[in-house]
Design a protein around this motif. Structure first.
Motif, PDB file in Angstrom:
ATOM      1  N   UNK A   1     -25.862   2.501  83.706  1.00 30.70           N
ATOM      2  CA  UNK A   1     -24.892   1.569  84.298  1.00 30.70           C
ATOM      3  C   UNK A   1     -24.481   2.033  85.697  1.00 30.70           C
ATOM      4  N   UNK A   2     -24.323   3.341  85.866  1.00 30.50           N
ATOM      5  CA  UNK A   2     -24.027   3.882  87.198  1.00 30.50           C
ATOM      6  C   UNK A   2     -25.195   3.595  88.130  1.00 30.50           C
ATOM      7  N   UNK A   3     -26.398   3.842  87.648  1.00 35.26           N
ATOM      8  CA  UNK A   3     -27.601   3.679  88.467  1.00 35.26           C
ATOM      9  C   UNK A   3     -27.745   2.259  89.016  1.00 35.26           C
ATOM     10  N   UNK A   4     -27.365   1.273  88.208  1.00 34.17           N
ATOM     11  CA  UNK A   4     -27.523  -0.119  88.641  1.00 34.17           C
ATOM     12  C   UNK A   4     -26.227  -0.717  89.210  1.00 34.17           C
ATOM     13  N   UNK A   5     -25.202   0.118  89.404  1.00 35.54           N
ATOM     14  CA  UNK A   5     -23.992  -0.307  90.089  1.00 35.54           C
ATOM     15  C   UNK A   5     -23.016  -1.145  89.290  1.00 35.54           C
ATOM     16  N   UNK A   6     -22.994  -0.984  87.967  1.00 40.21           N
ATOM     17  CA  UNK A   6     -22.043  -1.729  87.142  1.00 40.21           C
ATOM     18  C   UNK A   6     -20.657  -1.107  87.231  1.00 40.21           C
ATOM     19  N   UNK A   7     -19.641  -1.935  86.999  1.00 39.60           N
ATOM     20  CA  UNK A   7     -18.284  -1.419  86.830  1.00 39.60           C
ATOM     21  C   UNK A   7     -18.196  -0.874  85.411  1.00 39.60           C
ATOM     22  N   UNK A   8     -17.606   0.321  85.301  1.00 42.03           N
ATOM     23  CA  UNK A   8     -17.617   1.045  84.031  1.00 42.03           C
ATOM     24  C   UNK A   8     -16.215   1.535  83.694  1.00 42.03           C
ATOM     25  N   UNK A   9     -15.801   1.295  82.459  1.00 40.44           N
ATOM     26  CA  UNK A   9     -14.549   1.859  81.961  1.00 40.44           C
ATOM     27  C   UNK A   9     -14.904   2.955  80.960  1.00 40.44           C
ATOM     28  N   UNK A  10     -14.352   4.138  81.173  1.00 41.68           N
ATOM     29  CA  UNK A  10     -14.487   5.251  80.239  1.00 41.68           C
ATOM     30  C   UNK A  10     -13.182   5.336  79.465  1.00 41.68           C
TER      31      UNK A  10
END
Length: 165
Positions: A116-125
């Protein structure tokens, strides 16, 4: 077109009660907002909890299954997609989600976050430990990563950020 929120996390054996609660509540919130919930689709852990929450909220669900059949599918999947890819489906989980949420940690979840980081998604941890949060923030260059304590905070971020997509 409907927004897809991917809810990812460990299977039953390594998911905590908090992971399951967070996934359930986020799934329910997303359904109430009209978002589609996507998970790895199996009847276990965070995947099952997120799907159950979405169904309890009246939402639509997608399960990207690791196998070639639906034998392990969650009872809460509306649209099962058999990939036959095992853990390789983790990339599809990441790129198919408009917004990505990780509840808990496992090797599979770690790969999904990295994709998800690699493809530029917004991510909630959600509820991860400090070292994991710091690692993923650094990996992402500080972009598109939201670190939250629980589902309440995650839902606030989704509410604010998904409209910006």
């Amino acid at each position: 077109m409907k927004k897809i929120v991917g809810i990812m996390g460990p299977r039953e054996e390594s998911a905590t009660k908090d992971d399951l609660k967070n996934a359930y509540e986020i799934g329910k919130f997303c359904a109430a907002k009209g978002y589609v919930v996507l998970t790895g689709g199996v009847k276990s852990g965070v995947m099952d909890a997120g799907l159950k929450g979405a169904k309890d909220g009246g939402g639509l669900t997608i399960g990207l299954l690791p196998g070639k059949d639906t034998s392990a599918v969650s009872d809460f999947v509306d649209i099962p997609i058999c990939t036959g890819m095992g853990a390789g489906r983790n990339y599809i989980n990441a790129i198919s989600s408009d917004f990505f949420v990780a509840c808990g940690m496992s090797p599979g979840t770690s790969s999904e976050i990295s994709f998800a980081i690699q493809v530029g998604k917004k991510i909630i941890l959600v509820g991860l430990y400090k070292e994991a949060n710091d690692f993923y923030k650094k990996l992402a260059g500080g972009k598109n990563i939201f670190v939250v304590k629980d589902y309440n905070d995650a839902c606030k971020v989704i509410e604010k950020e998904i409209g910006l997509l």
